[in-house]
Motif scaffolding. Structure first.
Motif, PDB file in Angstrom:
ATOM      1  N   VAL A 192       0.852  -1.175   0.000  1.00 56.38           N
ATOM      2  CA  VAL A 192       0.000   0.000   0.000  1.00 56.38           C
ATOM      3  C   VAL A 192       0.894   1.232   0.000  1.00 56.38           C
ATOM      4  N   VAL A 193       0.589   2.163  -0.883  1.00 51.04           N
ATOM      5  CA  VAL A 193       1.285   3.440  -0.917  1.00 51.04           C
ATOM      6  C   VAL A 193       0.248   4.494  -0.572  1.00 51.04           C
ATOM      7  N   LYS A 194       0.511   5.253   0.482  1.00 48.29           N
ATOM      8  CA  LYS A 194      -0.456   6.244   0.939  1.00 48.29           C
ATOM      9  C   LYS A 194       0.262   7.545   1.235  1.00 48.29           C
ATOM     10  N   SER A 195      -0.371   8.659   0.866  1.00 42.81           N
ATOM     11  CA  SER A 195       0.187   9.969   1.162  1.00 42.81           C
ATOM     12  C   SER A 195      -0.942  10.987   1.228  1.00 42.81           C
ATOM     13  N   GLY A 227      -7.929   6.565   7.705  1.00 42.67           N
ATOM     14  CA  GLY A 227      -6.994   5.612   8.279  1.00 42.67           C
ATOM     15  C   GLY A 227      -7.496   4.191   8.138  1.00 42.67           C
ATOM     16  N   ILE A 228      -7.023   3.306   8.992  1.00 41.56           N
ATOM     17  CA  ILE A 228      -7.395   1.895   8.950  1.00 41.56           C
ATOM     18  C   ILE A 228      -8.636   1.695   9.814  1.00 41.56           C
ATOM     19  N   LYS A 229      -9.642   1.056   9.248  1.00 43.42           N
ATOM     20  CA  LYS A 229     -10.898   0.781   9.944  1.00 43.42           C
ATOM     21  C   LYS A 229     -11.134  -0.724   9.977  1.00 43.42           C
ATOM     22  N   LYS A 282     -10.540  -2.743   0.723  1.00 38.21           N
ATOM     23  CA  LYS A 282     -10.162  -3.801   1.651  1.00 38.21           C
ATOM     24  C   LYS A 282      -8.713  -4.201   1.397  1.00 38.21           C
ATOM     25  N   PHE A 283      -7.982  -4.436   2.486  1.00 37.87           N
ATOM     26  CA  PHE A 283      -6.602  -4.895   2.380  1.00 37.87           C
ATOM     27  C   PHE A 283      -6.297  -5.718   3.616  1.00 37.87           C
ATOM     28  N   LEU A 284      -5.950  -6.983   3.422  1.00 40.43           N
ATOM     29  CA  LEU A 284      -5.608  -7.907   4.507  1.00 40.43           C
ATOM     30  C   LEU A 284      -6.687  -7.961   5.589  1.00 40.43           C
ATOM     31  N   GLY A 285      -7.946  -7.911   5.189  1.00 39.72           N
ATOM     32  CA  GLY A 285      -9.045  -8.038   6.138  1.00 39.72           C
ATOM     33  C   GLY A 285      -9.444  -6.744   6.825  1.00 39.72           C
TER      34      GLY A 285
END
Length: 90
Positions: A2-5, A52-54, A42-45
């Motif tokens: 994952v590339v995030k900015s 952010g990550i939920k 979705k990424f890795l569940g």
């Protein structure tokens, strides 16, 4: 991967770093599995969003719909399931 900015300029720089690392280690990406410029997914569940990550709602429904705990083994299974979501539970 994952590339995030937060900004487009830095995002391009991060992609360049990623592709340089892939090239350095002679790794290739499968174009059928690559997705670019996604606001959420979705990424890795887990659910990745701009915030952010939920937690994944599908995984939560499994726990919510689970039957009442009556045996020690069932309690152990619940603890195992909650371990993956512990970072989201206050």
């Amino acid at each position: 991967m994952v590339v995030k900015s937060k900004e487009v300029d830095t995002h391009v720089e991060y992609f360049m770093e990623l592709f340089q690392a892939l090239d350095e280690y002679k790794l290739k990406l499968n174009p059928e599995k690559c997705v670019f410029v996604v606001k959420a997914g979705k990424f890795l569940g887990f659910m990745l969003t701009q915030i952010g990550i939920k937690m994944n709602p599908e995984k939560c429904m499994t726990i919510i719909n689970m039957r009442s705990l009556t045996y020690v083994k069932v309690v152990q299974q619940l603890i195992g399931r909650l371990a993956s979501l512990s970072r989201f539970i206050p």
